[in-house]
Scaffold this active site. Sequence first.
Site, PDB file in Angstrom:
ATOM      1  N   HIS A 107       0.850  -1.186   0.000  1.00  0.00           N
ATOM      2  CA  HIS A 107       0.000   0.000   0.000  1.00  0.00           C
ATOM      3  C   HIS A 107       0.880   1.228   0.000  1.00  0.00           C
ATOM      4  CE1 HIS A 107       0.787  -1.315   4.129  1.00  0.00           C
ATOM      5  NE2 HIS A 107       0.817  -0.034   4.436  1.00  0.00           N
ATOM      6  N   HIS A 109       1.060   5.265   1.192  1.00  0.00           N
ATOM      7  CA  HIS A 109       0.502   6.294   2.065  1.00  0.00           C
ATOM      8  C   HIS A 109       0.515   7.650   1.361  1.00  0.00           C
ATOM      9  CE1 HIS A 109       0.941   4.022   5.991  1.00  0.00           C
ATOM     10  NE2 HIS A 109       1.847   3.367   5.274  1.00  0.00           N
TER      11      HIS A 109
HETATM   12  P1  5GP Z   1       2.156   0.233   7.257  1.00  0.00           P
HETATM   13  O1  5GP Z   1       2.650   0.339   8.662  1.00  0.00           O
HETATM   14  O2  5GP Z   1       1.921  -1.214   6.923  1.00  0.00           O
HETATM   15  O3  5GP Z   1       2.976   0.962   6.238  1.00  0.00           O
HETATM   16  O4  5GP Z   1       0.771   0.996   7.207  1.00  0.00           O
HETATM   17  C1  5GP Z   1      -0.413   0.456   7.654  1.00  0.00           C
HETATM   18  C2  5GP Z   1      -1.361   1.613   7.855  1.00  0.00           C
HETATM   19  O5  5GP Z   1      -2.659   1.087   7.991  1.00  0.00           O
HETATM   20  C3  5GP Z   1      -1.072   2.431   9.110  1.00  0.00           C
HETATM   21  O6  5GP Z   1      -0.910   3.783   8.745  1.00  0.00           O
HETATM   22  C4  5GP Z   1      -2.294   2.217   9.981  1.00  0.00           C
HETATM   23  O7  5GP Z   1      -2.665   3.368  10.667  1.00  0.00           O
HETATM   24  C5  5GP Z   1      -3.338   1.768   9.013  1.00  0.00           C
HETATM   25  N1  5GP Z   1      -4.318   0.827   9.526  1.00  0.00           N
HETATM   26  C6  5GP Z   1      -4.111  -0.181  10.406  1.00  0.00           C
HETATM   27  N2  5GP Z   1      -5.240  -0.900  10.580  1.00  0.00           N
HETATM   28  C7  5GP Z   1      -6.183  -0.311   9.775  1.00  0.00           C
HETATM   29  C8  5GP Z   1      -7.557  -0.600   9.521  1.00  0.00           C
HETATM   30  O8  5GP Z   1      -8.148  -1.539  10.044  1.00  0.00           O
HETATM   31  N3  5GP Z   1      -8.198   0.222   8.648  1.00  0.00           N
HETATM   32  C9  5GP Z   1      -7.573   1.288   8.043  1.00  0.00           C
HETATM   33  N4  5GP Z   1      -8.301   2.034   7.212  1.00  0.00           N
HETATM   34  N5  5GP Z   1      -6.270   1.579   8.258  1.00  0.00           N
HETATM   35  C10 5GP Z   1      -5.587   0.782   9.113  1.00  0.00           C
END
Ligand code: 5GP
Length: 146
Positions: A107, A109
Amino acid sequence: MSLTGAYDGNNIFAKILRGEAPCVKIFEDDEVLAFMDIFPQSQGHCLVVPKNVEARNLTDFPAERLGPLFQRVQRLTRAVIAALSPDGVIVTQFNGAPAGQTIFHLHVHVIPRYANLPLQAHNQGKPADMEALKSQATRIAAALEP
Ligand code: 5GP
């Protein structure tokens, strides 16, 4: 290893893509689903998640889909700027837990930055107010270029 290994289809973004978990959607097409981050690091923090692929991170994502993915990231970033008037925007993604990744479905951001407002911690704290997220998603969606 969080950087390599098998894709786990039980991750929360896979569940959201399958419609098994909710999200505050901004837009969706054949390539991606874009929705609000539930633990936003700033107002308007949103995510672009590629569909129909088992990719943990950038390294196992099909190269031919990078263009379509980042076209949509750019479109969303432009809409965030038009809708929320931030002073800057971070566009980023993490690969592996030590790099900050917590959900192992690729994903991107899109994180608006506002002068004089600190960035909140990554993936921590209380979930955002759902009505505020819905309002932001509506404004961003309305600002999407055709
Ligand atoms: P990563 O740490 O994998 O780069 O980003 C994951 C993102 O997903 C984080 O910014 C976190 O806040 C977000 N996130 C975690 N759980 C959920 C969820 O259940 N729904 C949504 N919409 N975002 C989530």
